[in-house]
Write an enzyme that holds these catalytic residues in place. Structure first.
Site, PDB file in Angstrom:
ATOM      1  N   ALA A 118     124.649  -0.463 105.204  1.00  0.00           N
ATOM      2  CA  ALA A 118     124.212  -0.264 103.825  1.00  0.00           C
ATOM      3  C   ALA A 118     123.701  -1.562 103.231  1.00  0.00           C
ATOM      4  CB  ALA A 118     125.366   0.275 102.984  1.00  0.00           C
TER       5      ALA A 118
ATOM      6  N   HIS B 207     127.369  -0.259  94.278  1.00  0.00           N
ATOM      7  CA  HIS B 207     128.458  -0.935  94.959  1.00  0.00           C
ATOM      8  C   HIS B 207     128.511  -0.517  96.405  1.00  0.00           C
ATOM      9  CE1 HIS B 207     130.130  -1.235  90.737  1.00  0.00           C
ATOM     10  NE2 HIS B 207     130.144  -2.484  91.173  1.00  0.00           N
TER      11      HIS B 207
ATOM     12  N   TYR C 182     122.430   3.236  87.805  1.00  0.00           N
ATOM     13  CA  TYR C 182     123.517   3.001  88.739  1.00  0.00           C
ATOM     14  C   TYR C 182     123.469   4.079  89.831  1.00  0.00           C
ATOM     15  CZ  TYR C 182     128.187   2.448  90.650  1.00  0.00           C
ATOM     16  OH  TYR C 182     129.245   2.256  91.507  1.00  0.00           O
TER      17      TYR C 182
END
Lengths: 162, 964
Positions: free
Chosen positions: A131, A123, A78
């Site tokens: 992004a 995220h 992550y």
């Protein structure tokens, strides 16, 4: 001026304040102290690192290996934060930071750290088109579910997972 | 003296058994087995309680035990150790009384004095011992050590000669004797001794082979030779030394040292072509970055006279002949040939009307294209008004900005050179030449820097960089090459430093804020921002900023020290201590560690901090700690007297002796000593008000000022009282710490020397005038070129009623800087004191005569009123005359009734603060002066008006100042 040649450096208790400065400059949200306290505890320098250019930290990536909630025994990488100071963007620093983590994963795929890893995830705030282009087009991340009203204090409050 | 005289030595010699025991005592003492030694001594004393030598040895052992206990235990049992020492002294004295004809007793008596650093007495005792046993090598050696330590140079030489005569086959004794002759100034003699020594050696001796010791010895002899006088021109010694270098080349291991010596001799002898060759050899060895060699090379090219060559040799940093004095056009051309690039030389040379391209081939820049020093020197050779200078500095700055060199601003500031007239040394055979010479000094005051051509040029360049970089990331001279994103950053940074140099703090802050926003991870930017804030008057904010910078990198000791320093200046001692203790040893009290490490800068800043808070006792304690360090440095010398000669590092040893001779003239010592003097003088002037006062400089205040200050001080006292509680608690917790440590490690719990009298009560109880006199005397003797030292010598002398000494101090000040404001106010003071003194207290008639004839010269034979009036006119004529001078003259105007208070005020206000020496400090002083006028006269309203104007001026200059 094209790509800048960078060097990597580890994040530790003595320089974690620099990570804070980079993140504050890059993100609209501020991370709580426990995030930085975690970072100060000698993280794996292949997963969390600074990018140095010409002697100064200009960007940083922080990733971790975490279990996938609904798949017992499986895990994922992550990406918690990835930030490059505005003045140094578009010189390939972010890409190098992500690539370096991916390379590390490739080289250690069968090691104890990564042998249960199935995916890489992060995220992004829905308004952050830069992004989304960065991850979607340059790295081929796939868009996942939209989480509404995640962020409380910034607008828009949604984020996308990849 | 008959034999039954007890002083002639009872029971001497001892019976066999006891005499063996006595030998053991000595042996145990030497091997530091004190307890065994004591036991044996007591055994002897049981049978012969009056045996002098044993008594002495026992005393010596007791003393050594007390010392080593003191070292291990600290001062906890201070009194106990004091008693032990007293016992030791009594034992030795008793022993000596019992046997005055024993060299052992006298030797011990000397050693005892030596251990209390009473060297003069120790030498006397040794001499007595030697009268009895003139060939005792141990005593002779001990005495020699003391003599060189005390710089009894004659005595040292005599002692070493006696030793050499007794033991002529020892190398160390030969070398020490040679050195003793050398330090007495007899270089020829010293060289002769060394020759004699070499003559005693076998041909194949190791001393003739190439190794470190023979190399050092040979180079030492060479140094001695070069210091020999002789010949008509006084250069015979240098000639001999140059010749000698060739003889010793085969034994030398320090090749660079050998070449540097040769270079120096060749230059002094005017052998310029040979000197150039030597320079090339040095460059080939890798000295291309050494400005010393370049300085010498340039002297050789210009064929400078000997005085200049020696002057250049002594220059520091990047100094060469080009930064020593202005160059003539011809000299410029010569040097440009040597230092110019092939491409840019041509332009420069053509500009100078010379176009000999063949010379450019010799250019160093071509031979050593990677040398930074050569490129840097090239800049100093160009005339700042030339186009070539502009384009070269442009290139230089661009290169450094692209690289991101933080020190560029500092580097460039060494090019702000201003011409100054200096008196010339009268050299041999030169009588008609001009009496002054022109030398460069560095512009340091913002007023001077701002108007300096080079500064203005660089500002112009950097502004154009910023405009161009901000719009399209290119330099104006090259619109096609896009540079790295940090280039603009470093251009901003440089511009901010340029603002700092010109004291434009607000503009500087704007730019450095941009830098921090651009790259918030760079420590350098926080440091500069803090400096700008401090310069601009907001020390608290400065401390916050630098502390935030420190937080970015906890392993950066430099920024940590800077943060500590700024915190101390902001009066935040506890925080400062917490910061610096991040880098002290972990266990124990950081203050102890800092003292043990002789961390002088910290102690000075801490002492200043206490002083500003009005805690003069603690402040004094810290200043005295610094002074103690210097005494320790001096004491440390002792260890080298034997060591250096044994290791044959004689050249370095000579440097050490010289360093120690000049120790009390060093700046940090001066700073500490001056503050000690000031505090004592302040306490002398205002006895019984130890803590009430906030600044020691009340001596120049008027009663109304003092009243006001006392009101402030009263408030401070309250604050201090509550702060004191906190400090007290802190002390208590420290004690707890150390108590809890006792179990773990005994050493940790030892009370430290700095805990004695930590709030300085004992120091405050000293005789203030005596203390001030002592340190003023040391300062003027060892730092005679320090004008502030003479100012304090005046202050001390005038309080002691020593008018002649005071007058001498004034003369010394005038010789250093006739335009100094401290001198001016003291001349006024002296004149006023002179006229107010009653006739009978004027002292000796002779001194009165001297004062009557000499003092008027200081005022150029004017009356006091005229003297002050002239000073006023001088200030009005010189738009840049310094703020402190203006304040001093304004004060004098009032005290001599030469002008009204509005005249005095306008002297300060009219300068608009665009003059020299304007800082937050001096502005504060100006405000204090204007405050003092408030209640004095009718025109209070006008003065308030003026104060308002002054405030405005100050706020414009120091936008961050809050309290003035």
């Amino acid at each position: 001026m094209g790509a800048l040649s960078i060097e990597y450096g580890m994040i530790n208790a003595d320089n974690v304040e620099q990570l804070k400065k980079i993140n504050q400059a890059c993100f609209p949200v501020s991370y709580n102290d426990s995030f930085y306290e975690d970072m100060a505890k000698k993280q794996d320098e292949n997963l969390c690192k600074f990018a140095y250019w010409n002697g100064f930290a200009v960007g940083a990536i922080c990733t971790r290996v975490e279990p996938i909630p609904d798949c017992p025994g499986r895990s994922r990488i992550y990406i918690m934060t990835l930030g490059v100071l505005a003045a140094y963007r578009n010189h390939g620093i972010g890409r190098k930071l992500v690539t370096s983590v991916l390379d590390y994963f490739e080289s250690q795929k069968d090691g104890t750290l990564f042998n249960t890893v199935d995916e890489i995830m992060l995220h992004v705030q829905t308004s952050n088109e830069d992004a989304m282009t960065f991850y979607g087009e340059k790295f081929g991340f796939e868009k996942g579910e939209l989480v509404e009203n995640y962020y409380k204090r910034i607008d828009p409050p949604h984020y996308l997972s990849f | 003296m008959s034999n039954d005289n007890p002083q002639a030595g009872q029971n001497r010699p001892l019976p066999k058994k006891e005499s063996d025991l006595f030998k053991n005592v000595v042996k145990f003492y030497e091997s530091k087995q004190y307890k065994k030694g004591l036991k044996n001594a007591d055994t002897i004393l049981k049978r012969f309680p009056n045996h002098g030598e044993t008594l002495c040895m026992k005393g010596l052992i007791v003393n050594a035990m007390a010392n080593s206990a003191a070292a291990a235990q600290g001062s906890k049992k201070k009194e106990e150790e004091g008693d032990k020492k007293k016992e030791a002294i009594e034992l030795v004295k008793k022993g000596l009384m019992m046997d005055m004809r024993s060299h052992v007793c006298w030797h011990v008596y000397g050693l005892l004095h030596r251990s209390t650093q009473n060297y003069a007495e120790a030498i006397k005792a040794y001499k007595q011992a030697l009268r009895i046993d003139s060939e005792n090598l141990q005593i002779l050696r001990d005495m020699g050590l003391l003599q060189i330590q005390m710089r009894d140079l004659d005595g040292f030489r005599d002692t070493r000669l006696r030793i050499l005569t007794l033991r002529p086959n020892s190398k160390v004794h030969w070398l020490t004797y040679a050195l003793s002759v050398h330090v007495n100034g007899d270089c020829e003699g010293a060289a002769g001794v060394l020759d004699n020594y070499m003559a005693t050696l076998e041909k194949d001796s190791v001393e003739f082979q190439r190794n470190f010791e023979s190399s050092e010895l040979a180079l030492y002899k060479n140094m001695v030779l070069s210091e020999t006088d002789g010949g008509e021109d006084g250069l015979e010694g240098i000639r001999k030394a140059l010749g000698h270098l060739d003889e010793i080349h085969h034994v030398c291991v320090d090749q660079t040292g050998w070449l540097i010596a040769r270079l120096s001799y060749q230059l002094q002898l005017g052998a310029f072509d040979e000197a150039k060759e030597t320079c090339f050899l040095l460059f080939e060895r890798g000295s291309t970055e050494d400005h010393l060699v370049h300085g010498a090379y340039m002297c050789a090219l210009l064929k400078c006279d000997r005085e200049t060559c020696v002057e250049v040799e002594k220059m520091k940093g990047m100094g060469t002949v080009a930064t020593l004095r202005p160059l003539s056009d011809e000299e410029r051309t010569t040097l440009l040939h040597a230092y110019g690039n092939a491409d840019n030389t041509e332009a420069a040379v053509t500009a100078n009307g010379d176009n000999d391209s063949s010379i450019a081939k010799e250019s160093l820049a071509k031979t050593y294209p990677r040398s930074a020093a050569i490129k840097r020197i090239y800049l100093t050779l160009l005339s700042p008004s030339s186009d070539e200078f502009k384009s070269s500095i442009d290139k230089y700055c661009q290169r450094q900005i692209v690289k991101g060199v933080p020190s560029l601003g500092w580097d460039l500031s060494s090019m702000y050179l201003m011409e100054e007239q200096r008196p010339k040394n009268v050299s041999h055979g030169e009588s008609t030449a001009a009496t002054t010479k022109v030398r460069y000094v560095l512009a340091k005051d913002p007023v001077d820097i701002k108007s300096h051509l080079v500064h203005r040029l660089i500002v112009q360049l950097v502004d154009s960089y910023i405009a161009s970089l901000a719009s399209n990331n290119t330099f104006p001279s090259d619109a096609t090459t896009v540079v790295a994103p940090s280039t603009l950053l470093w251009a901003w940074y440089l511009r901010s430093i340029l603002h700092e140099q010109a004291a434009e703090y607000a503009q500087g802050i704007t730019l450095i804020n941009k830098c921090i926003e651009h790259t918030p991870t760079a420590v350098d930017f926080y440091e500069l921002k803090a400096r700008l804030l401090e310069g601009g008057g907001d020390i608290q904010q400065a401390a916050n900023v630098i502390d935030a910078g420190r937080d970015l990198d906890h392993q950066d000791r430099f920024i940590n020290n800077q943060a500590t320093q700024t915190l101390l200046r902001a009066g935040r001692g506890e925080e400062a201590k917490q910061r610096i203790s991040l880098f002290t040893r972990e266990e124990g009290n950081p203050e102890h560690n800092l003292y043990d490490m002789q961390c002088t800068w910290y102690e000075l800043e801490l002492a200043d901090c206490w002083r500003r808070k009005g805690d003069l006792g603690r402040s004094l304690r810290k200043y005295m700690a610094v002074i103690k360090h210097y005494q320790d440095f001096h004491e440390d010398q002792f260890d080298f007297h034997m060591y250096c000669i044994r290791k044959v590092t004689l050249r370095t040893y000579c440097k050490l002796l010289k360093f120690e001779d000049e120790l009390w003239g060093l700046p940090h010592y001066g700073r500490a000593a001056e503050e000690v003097i000031k505090i004592h003088l302040h306490l002398l002037d205002f006895p019984g008000k130890l803590k009430e006062d906030e600044e020691p400089d009340y001596s120049k205040m008027t009663p109304s000022e003092r009243k006001k200050a006392k009101n402030i001080a009263r408030k401070k006292k309250k604050a201090m009282a509550s702060a004191g509680e906190v400090v007290g608690k802190d002390d208590a917790s420290n004690k707890d710490d150390s108590a809890s440590n006792t179990n773990g490690n005994k050493k940790k719990a030892k009370p430290h020397i700095i805990d004695e009298d930590s709030d300085g009560k004992e120091l405050l109880a000293l005789d203030h005038l005596e203390e001030a006199k002592k340190f003023a005397a040391i300062l003027v003797r060892h730092a005679p070129k320090r004008i502030s030292a003479w100012a304090l010598q005046y202050d001390v002398s005038i309080r002691r009623g020593k008018m002649l000494l005071a007058l001498q101090a004034l003369y010394k000040m005038k010789a250093i800087n006739p335009n100094d404001h401290e001198l001016f106010s003291r001349i006024v003071d002296f004149s006023q004191k002179l006229s107010s003194r009653s006739l009978d207290s004027q002292g000796h008639a002779a001194s009165q005569t001297v004062i009557a004839s000499e003092f008027p010269k200081l005022m150029n034979e004017n009356s006091l009123a005229d003297f002050v009036t002239l000073a006023v006119e001088e200030i009005k004529a010189d738009a840049l005359s310094s703020l402190p001078m203006r304040i001093a003259v304004a004060r004098a105007m009032l005290s001599t009734n030469v002008g009204s208070s509005s005249d005095a005020t306008s002297l300060i206000l009219d300068c608009k603060l665009n003059v020299r020496c304007v800082s937050v400090e001096t502005c504060r002083e100006a405000m204090q002066f204007m405050d003092s006028l408030g209640t004095k006269e009718e025109g209070g309203g006008e003065n308030n008006n003026n104060k308002g104007r002054m405030m405005q001026l100050i706020m414009a200059k120091f936008p961050f100042a809050k309290d003035c």
